[in-house]
Each structure stands twice: as C-alpha cells, then as structure tokens.
Design a protein around this motif. Structure first.
Motif, PDB file in Angstrom:
ATOM      1  N   VAL A   1      35.896 -32.572 -23.817  1.00 37.08           N
ATOM      2  CA  VAL A   1      36.523 -33.620 -23.010  1.00 37.08           C
ATOM      3  C   VAL A   1      37.552 -34.378 -23.852  1.00 37.08           C
ATOM      4  O   VAL A   1      38.668 -34.644 -23.403  1.00 37.08           O
ATOM      5  CB  VAL A   1      35.460 -34.586 -22.437  1.00 37.08           C
ATOM      6  N   GLU A   2      37.175 -34.699 -25.083  1.00 40.80           N
ATOM      7  CA  GLU A   2      38.084 -35.419 -25.977  1.00 40.80           C
ATOM      8  C   GLU A   2      39.347 -34.602 -26.246  1.00 40.80           C
ATOM      9  O   GLU A   2      40.462 -35.127 -26.250  1.00 40.80           O
ATOM     10  CB  GLU A   2      37.353 -35.722 -27.287  1.00 40.80           C
ATOM     11  N   GLN A   3      39.182 -33.292 -26.460  1.00 45.18           N
ATOM     12  CA  GLN A   3      40.321 -32.425 -26.712  1.00 45.18           C
ATOM     13  C   GLN A   3      41.240 -32.367 -25.488  1.00 45.18           C
ATOM     14  O   GLN A   3      42.466 -32.431 -25.618  1.00 45.18           O
ATOM     15  CB  GLN A   3      39.854 -31.028 -27.098  1.00 45.18           C
ATOM     16  N   LEU A   4      40.640 -32.268 -24.301  1.00 47.13           N
ATOM     17  CA  LEU A   4      41.443 -32.242 -23.078  1.00 47.13           C
ATOM     18  C   LEU A   4      42.206 -33.551 -22.904  1.00 47.13           C
ATOM     19  O   LEU A   4      43.381 -33.550 -22.506  1.00 47.13           O
ATOM     20  CB  LEU A   4      40.550 -31.966 -21.868  1.00 47.13           C
ATOM     21  N   GLU A   5      41.544 -34.669 -23.214  1.00 52.24           N
ATOM     22  CA  GLU A   5      42.208 -35.976 -23.096  1.00 52.24           C
ATOM     23  C   GLU A   5      43.379 -36.087 -24.070  1.00 52.24           C
ATOM     24  O   GLU A   5      44.437 -36.617 -23.723  1.00 52.24           O
ATOM     25  CB  GLU A   5      41.206 -37.103 -23.332  1.00 52.24           C
TER      26      GLU A   5
END
Length: 168
Positions: free
Chosen positions: A85-89
């Motif tokens: 999720v952090e990478q996508l954000e």
C-alpha cells in the motif's frame, strides 16, 4: 583481493552497518596509493578497491553486502500488505506531481519524504545488524527491499526535478 578479507576487513573497519566514512575514505586513499605504487604488495586491485569502497559508502549496497556476509541472498521479500500500500501511495504521489501547477515544490516535497523514510529505515537496519539473529536478518532483508523501492522512487523524482530545471 585477498579472498580471506571481506570489504570491511580490507579497510580495517568493524563489520557493521554503521561506517565511519572519514576513516573509510582515508583507508581507500592509502590502499589506492599502495595498489598503484606496488601491485605485488597491494591487498587488492584498484578495481576491487573501488567496488569495495562504493559498496561500503552506500547504505543500501552496504546492507545488501552485510546480508550476503550473513549468508542471506537478497531474494523476494515476504509479502507485506502495508508495504505494498505504501509503495502504491508513493507511486501515486509521484504521478500526481506531474499534474500539479507547482511541480517543482511537489517534487521537492516528495524527495524530502523519501529521504526521511530512508533515514528511518537506515536507523532500523543499524539496530537489526547489531544483533544479527535469524529473525533480525529476516527483518533486515525486508527493510532492504523497502529501501530499494524508495531508491527507485527517489531516482524517478530526481529525474522529474532535473527535467523541470532544464525546462526552467
């Protein structure tokens, strides 16, 4: 290079994530001079010294190297939904930078965020490598994957910043 010596031993440094960069640079200069002056007495070739120096100077490369020294090859990280999720954000944040009117400021903000995240991860790695237990090495492995992703995002953001400056 002397096969019995790892990069840390070559430069006379403790095998640790924390490196005294001033001492590393001093030892690099001294060993480079020795290698050029008398290759028969040199402990490493200039190319090997350069590789060892670059590895120890860069925190991400140093962490990868430490994992290898501890018998851990860097493969795929364990699945971590929070990291994904952090990478996508981060990717979305970089994409949005192109759509903003104040792009230079947005890129600067992204680069600052990435630097802060890298610093936090580096601090965690320092702690994990101080006690290289099996569990800590597994966690370090995952953190190195996170740092690699952050480095990729940083390169993307720097390219955008550089493109803006050229247009500018």
């Amino acid at each position: 290079m002397d096969a019995a010596k790892n990069h840390f031993e070559l430069f006379g440094l403790p095998t640790s994530f924390t490196v005294d960069t001033n001492r590393l640079a001093e030892r690099y200069r001294a060993l480079s001079t020795q290698a050029r002056a008398d290759t028969a007495l040199a402990t490493a070739s200039p190319a090997q010294l350069d590789e060892a120096y670059r590895t120890l100077l860069d925190p991400l490369a140093r962490a990868r190297y430490l994992l290898r020294l501890h018998g851990r090859e860097l493969g795929r990280g364990r699945g971590n939904a929070g990291l994904l999720v952090e990478q996508l954000e981060l990717r979305e944040q970089l994409q949005e930078v192109s759509n903003r009117t104040r792009t230079a400021l947005a890129v600067s903000s992204v680069l600052t965020d990435l630097a802060e995240q890298s610093a936090v991860l580096a601090k965690e790695l320092r702690t994990l490598f101080e006690d290289p237990s099996t569990d800590n090495l597994e966690l370090a492995h995952d953190l190195v994957h996170q740092l690699e992703f952050i480095a990729l995002c940083r390169r993307d953001a720097e390219q955008r910043r550089d493109a803006l400056q050229r247009r500018g």
